[in-house]
Design a protein around this motif. Structure first.
Motif, mmCIF file in Angstrom:
data_model
loop_
_atom_site.group_PDB
_atom_site.id
_atom_site.type_symbol
_atom_site.label_atom_id
_atom_site.label_comp_id
_atom_site.label_asym_id
_atom_site.label_seq_id
_atom_site.Cartn_x
_atom_site.Cartn_y
_atom_site.Cartn_z
ATOM 1 N N ALA A 159 21.424 -99.392 -56.740
ATOM 2 C CA ALA A 159 21.881 -100.635 -55.958
ATOM 3 C C ALA A 159 22.417 -101.847 -57.071
ATOM 4 O O ALA A 159 23.416 -102.084 -56.878
ATOM 5 C CB ALA A 159 20.735 -101.375 -55.109
ATOM 6 N N LEU A 160 21.735 -101.659 -58.283
ATOM 7 C CA LEU A 160 22.349 -102.709 -59.260
ATOM 8 C C LEU A 160 23.551 -101.931 -59.697
ATOM 9 O O LEU A 160 24.693 -102.950 -60.396
ATOM 10 C CB LEU A 160 21.156 -102.624 -60.481
ATOM 11 C CG LEU A 160 19.842 -103.516 -60.123
ATOM 12 C CD1 LEU A 160 18.988 -103.175 -61.271
ATOM 13 C CD2 LEU A 160 19.979 -104.812 -59.785
ATOM 14 N N LEU A 161 23.824 -100.677 -59.871
ATOM 15 C CA LEU A 161 25.045 -100.295 -60.522
ATOM 16 C C LEU A 161 26.340 -100.669 -59.417
ATOM 17 O O LEU A 161 27.286 -101.050 -59.599
ATOM 18 C CB LEU A 161 25.039 -98.882 -60.486
ATOM 19 C CG LEU A 161 26.265 -98.178 -61.026
ATOM 20 C CD1 LEU A 161 26.583 -98.610 -62.415
ATOM 21 C CD2 LEU A 161 25.732 -96.601 -61.241
ATOM 22 N N GLN A 162 25.828 -100.382 -58.151
ATOM 23 C CA GLN A 162 26.952 -100.624 -57.009
ATOM 24 C C GLN A 162 27.472 -102.216 -57.294
ATOM 25 O O GLN A 162 28.426 -102.582 -56.945
ATOM 26 C CB GLN A 162 26.357 -100.261 -55.703
ATOM 27 C CG GLN A 162 27.225 -100.667 -54.620
ATOM 28 C CD GLN A 162 26.747 -101.119 -53.202
ATOM 29 O OE1 GLN A 162 25.554 -101.170 -53.130
ATOM 30 N NE2 GLN A 162 27.521 -101.363 -52.308
ATOM 31 N N THR A 163 26.347 -103.006 -57.404
ATOM 32 C CA THR A 163 26.847 -104.539 -57.549
ATOM 33 C C THR A 163 27.490 -104.668 -58.538
ATOM 34 O O THR A 163 28.661 -105.622 -58.432
ATOM 35 C CB THR A 163 25.260 -105.178 -57.463
ATOM 36 O OG1 THR A 163 24.564 -104.985 -56.320
ATOM 37 C CG2 THR A 163 25.694 -106.848 -57.433
ATOM 38 N N ALA A 164 27.169 -104.019 -59.628
ATOM 39 C CA ALA A 164 28.249 -104.064 -60.731
ATOM 40 C C ALA A 164 29.387 -103.640 -60.571
ATOM 41 O O ALA A 164 30.540 -104.431 -61.185
ATOM 42 C CB ALA A 164 27.321 -103.466 -61.943
ATOM 43 N N GLY A 168 30.855 -109.280 -56.072
ATOM 44 C CA GLY A 168 31.772 -110.288 -56.008
ATOM 45 C C GLY A 168 33.279 -110.064 -55.915
ATOM 46 O O GLY A 168 34.348 -110.681 -56.278
ATOM 47 N N LEU A 169 33.904 -108.968 -55.456
ATOM 48 C CA LEU A 169 34.989 -108.406 -55.350
ATOM 49 C C LEU A 169 35.899 -109.374 -54.156
ATOM 50 O O LEU A 169 35.261 -109.435 -52.986
ATOM 51 C CB LEU A 169 35.238 -107.098 -54.697
ATOM 52 C CG LEU A 169 36.711 -106.388 -54.540
ATOM 53 C CD1 LEU A 169 37.134 -106.238 -55.912
ATOM 54 C CD2 LEU A 169 36.490 -105.130 -53.976
ATOM 55 N N THR A 579 37.808 -107.983 -43.717
ATOM 56 C CA THR A 579 38.286 -106.806 -43.303
ATOM 57 C C THR A 579 38.758 -106.318 -44.637
ATOM 58 O O THR A 579 38.481 -105.113 -45.304
ATOM 59 C CB THR A 579 39.252 -106.484 -42.229
ATOM 60 O OG1 THR A 579 38.502 -107.088 -41.074
ATOM 61 C CG2 THR A 579 39.421 -105.133 -42.065
ATOM 62 N N ILE A 580 39.848 -106.904 -45.413
ATOM 63 C CA ILE A 580 40.391 -106.577 -46.468
ATOM 64 C C ILE A 580 39.375 -106.318 -47.617
ATOM 65 O O ILE A 580 39.552 -105.312 -48.433
ATOM 66 C CB ILE A 580 41.394 -107.406 -46.969
ATOM 67 C CG1 ILE A 580 42.453 -107.729 -45.812
ATOM 68 C CG2 ILE A 580 41.839 -107.079 -48.316
ATOM 69 C CD1 ILE A 580 43.634 -108.795 -46.008
ATOM 70 N N ALA A 581 38.361 -107.226 -47.749
ATOM 71 C CA ALA A 581 37.371 -107.192 -48.935
ATOM 72 C C ALA A 581 36.543 -105.879 -48.652
ATOM 73 O O ALA A 581 36.303 -105.205 -49.490
ATOM 74 C CB ALA A 581 36.470 -108.419 -48.841
ATOM 75 N N GLN A 582 36.249 -105.548 -47.578
ATOM 76 C CA GLN A 582 35.251 -104.455 -47.240
ATOM 77 C C GLN A 582 35.995 -103.144 -47.398
ATOM 78 O O GLN A 582 35.400 -102.065 -48.053
ATOM 79 C CB GLN A 582 34.625 -104.440 -45.616
ATOM 80 C CG GLN A 582 33.986 -103.430 -45.384
ATOM 81 C CD GLN A 582 33.272 -103.356 -44.010
ATOM 82 O OE1 GLN A 582 33.743 -104.308 -43.171
ATOM 83 N NE2 GLN A 582 32.540 -102.239 -43.732
ATOM 84 N N SER A 583 37.255 -103.163 -46.827
ATOM 85 C CA SER A 583 38.277 -102.048 -47.339
ATOM 86 C C SER A 583 38.456 -101.673 -48.681
ATOM 87 O O SER A 583 38.351 -100.743 -49.116
ATOM 88 C CB SER A 583 39.434 -102.232 -46.513
ATOM 89 O OG SER A 583 40.381 -101.237 -46.741
ATOM 90 N N MET A 584 38.461 -102.841 -49.328
ATOM 91 C CA MET A 584 38.939 -102.678 -50.973
ATOM 92 C C MET A 584 37.679 -102.215 -51.624
ATOM 93 O O MET A 584 37.594 -101.369 -52.490
ATOM 94 C CB MET A 584 39.395 -104.079 -51.643
ATOM 95 C CG MET A 584 40.953 -104.347 -51.096
ATOM 96 S SD MET A 584 41.264 -105.941 -51.737
ATOM 97 C CE MET A 584 41.229 -105.617 -53.536
#
Length: 617
Positions: A159-164, A168-169, A579-584
């Motif tokens: 989870a930490l790696l994913q957050t990194a 904040g995208l 939607t755009i943030a989730q898709s990216m």
């Protein structure tokens, strides 16, 4: 947004697991897979054990069984390719575990303990972590505290790696604004319909040569689909209703039971506002009479709504004698009171008066007779059930049922489009779609109390009937095609007149459409109308849109930009941003995961995989 929506769905199963901080608790009570130390595969230094794979498959089987409400077998899971998805998910997790280890990402014992203590399965009734429950649950799962704690540590690290990677995208604001502007734009246009009556000459009937040519050119339009030729025997209540004897006393008894339906006193639609005293009610009535207030305002001042004071349809018997005398004794005033009620003095507003009504027994007789006959027919059919069942069990054919019982024999070339006669019943349609040629007829129920049995005689392949058998059908299709082409040609001629200086209003009666959005559907126009209007570049542009019975000449009148500060637009902008943030995030994380797997290298042991599969019944 680089990938399609369909791809998002397929990859979401794999990658959403990586974005959640979860523990492998599903599937409690499952015993360990024999040879749990065996390795299904590995990504770099991260192993995927047979035990991991077994549990993941079993959890998926349990989840799908719970969702569908019926047992789902491993064979069904495999047929849908879910086993491959499960293994892909485990591979993706292993890739992140490998990378986290390579980067030295880990968490301390304190964080592991905090995560575990928050799991409800390990808590007592007071919501506190319970060591005994913890060890018992893990034992039932076939795991140990040490193994589980290491799994939890890896989950947190992933989870930490994913957050990194994607934390904040934020997509560029202009991206959502452009899409929102595109989506919220509306257009105004004027249209003119060109129909058959606008043609210079009516469409003539087709000649034999035209019919034959049309039949030869479009055989697919007349080819009958594959059908299931079915023989059936059925019996429904309406078929024997006339044979049911109706007892006069039973009719009268049913009428007496339904007397409240046939004989209704005067009723009134009332609203009631209760006060604390007669004086307060009198003051309210006086204020209404002096036009200083009204009933709605009094309701609102009490922080009530009209729904709170609505009594609905009220008969005299629903009220006390005193209240009924006041309310039903006044045919002139809308506001009545004060009226004594169990809640205190009240004023009433009469919204409508429903006159008393009475349907005499003789007028109701026909409906009552039909109801009793229907009920009697259902009972008679139910009495026949055992006899018919016995005949089928002894080997009687459907033809013999038609001869020896009240059942009616019939045949049908059944397709999904069949909907007449017995094919109107869902029970029959389901049975007709499922029956096999080797099946023996069995007695089944219809929704109205009827019975049926069926037999599949053969599968009839698609076939084109001879022209002489479907001549009228071909003629109708020819006429429809000729009409579509003729009105389209006429509309094209009128568009040419527009180019020479004529106006749309000069050509006939027009209609206006205003503030039409891209997603709107206009039921009286061809399905492509809105899409074609939004392809026009500037006001004044014209397009001809053909339709089945009319062609439409459409002139674009205005292009209206979305209102940036409007409520609907701001909501759409927020949705677009999310939607755009989730898709990216999905795209980036998917690409990152694939790169990790490519760099670390994937190895799989098909023998162990097959062994895990073989452990399922």
């Amino acid at each position: 947004m680089a990938t399609s929506a369909a791809k998002k769905v397929s990859t979401l199963f794999v990658w959403i697991l990586l974005g959640l901080l979860f523990v492998a608790l599903a599937g409690f009570g499952i015993g360990s897979f024999s040879g749990g130390a065996s390795q299904v595969g590995a990504v770099g230094n991260a192993q995927i054990t047979a035990e991991d794979y077994f549990r993941a498959l079993n959890n998926e089987i349990n989840a799908q069984s719970a969702q569908s409400g019926q047992a789902v077998s491993f064979a069904q899971i495999r047929a849908r390719g879910i086993d491959e998805q499960v293994l892909a998910g485990l591979t993706a997790r292993a890739a992140l575990s490998h990378e986290a280890a390579e980067m030295g990402i880990s968490v301390g014992d304190g964080e592991v303990a905090r995560q575990i203590s928050q799991i409800q399965a390990f808590q007592n009734t007071s919501g506190q972590f319970d060591r005994n429950s913890y060890e018992f649950v893990l034992q039932q799962q076939g795991s140990t505290p040490r193994e589980f704690e290491e799994d939890t540590r890896e989950d947190v690290a992933r989870a930490l790696l994913q957050t990194a990677v994607i934390g904040g995208l934020t997509p560029p604001e202009i991206f959502a604004e452009i899409l929102t502007a595109y989506q919220s734009e509306t257009r105004d246009f004027t249209r003119l319909a060109v129909t058959e009556r606008d043609l210079p000459e009516p469409i003539a009937d087709p000649t034999d040569a035209q019919l034959e040519a049309y039949y030869d050119e479009f055989p697919e339009r007349f080819t009958r689909p594959e059908a299931r030729r079915i023989t059936y025997a059925w019996l429904i209540p309406s078929a024997i209703m006339d044979d049911v004897e109706i007892n006069e006393d039973a009719l009268q008894e049913l009428y007496d039971e339904r007397i409240d339906e046939y004989v209704q006193p005067e009723r009134r639609l009332l609203e009631r506002l209760v006060f604390g005293s007669d004086e307060a009610a009198e003051e309210a009535l006086a204020a209404i009479a002096a036009d200083e207030t009204d009933f709605d305002t009094l309701v609102e001042e009490r922080d009530l709504t009209l729904a709170d004071v609505d009594m609905g349809e009220v008969a005299p018997d629903d009220l006390s004698d005193a209240a009924a005398e006041i309310i039903f004794g006044d045919d002139e005033n809308e506001i009545l009171g004060p009226v004594p009620t169990p809640l205190g003095p009240a004023i009433f507003r009469v919204n409508a008066v429903l006159e008393a009504s009475e349907v005499p027994f003789e007028d109701a007789r026909e409906d009552l007779s039909a109801e009793l006959a229907q009920e009697g027919a259902r009972r008679a059919i139910d009495d026949m059930r055992e006899e018919i069942d016995d005949l089928l069990a002894s080997g009687a054919t459907l033809e013999e049922l038609g001869e020896d019982t009240a059942m009616v024999l019939g045949t049908l070339d059944y397709t999904t489009a069949s909907e007449e006669g017995i094919a109107a019943y869902d029970n029959f349609r389901d049975a007709a779609a499922a029956v096999e040629e080797s099946d023996f007829p069995e007695l089944l129920d219809l929704s109205d109390g009827g019975l049926f049995a069926l037999r599949l005689d053969e599968i009839v392949p698609p076939a084109l009937p001879p022209l002489e058998e479907i001549e009228q059908e071909v003629a109708n299709a020819w006429q429809a095609t000729a009409l579509r082409e003729a009105v389209a040609d006429r509309a094209s001629q009128l568009v040419a007149q527009l180019a020479q200086g004529a106006t749309l209003d000069d050509l006939g009666d027009t209609a206006e459409e205003r503030l039409i959005r891209r997603q709107d559907l206009l039921p009286d126009l061809p399905a492509t109308t809105v899409a074609q209007v939004f392809q026009l570049d500037a006001p004044g542009d014209v397009v001809m849109i053909p339709g089945a019975e009319a062609a439409h000449i459409v002139r674009l009148d205005a292009i209206n930009s979305g209102i940036r500060d409007g409520e609907d637009t701001s909501v759409l902008l927020t949705i677009m941003n999310q939607t755009i943030a989730q898709s990216m995030a999905t795209d980036i994380f998917e690409a990152y995961g694939q790169a990790l797997q490519a760099d670390a290298g994937i190895s799989m042991n098909q023998g162990v995989i097959n062994s895990v599969h073989a452990s399922f019944p």
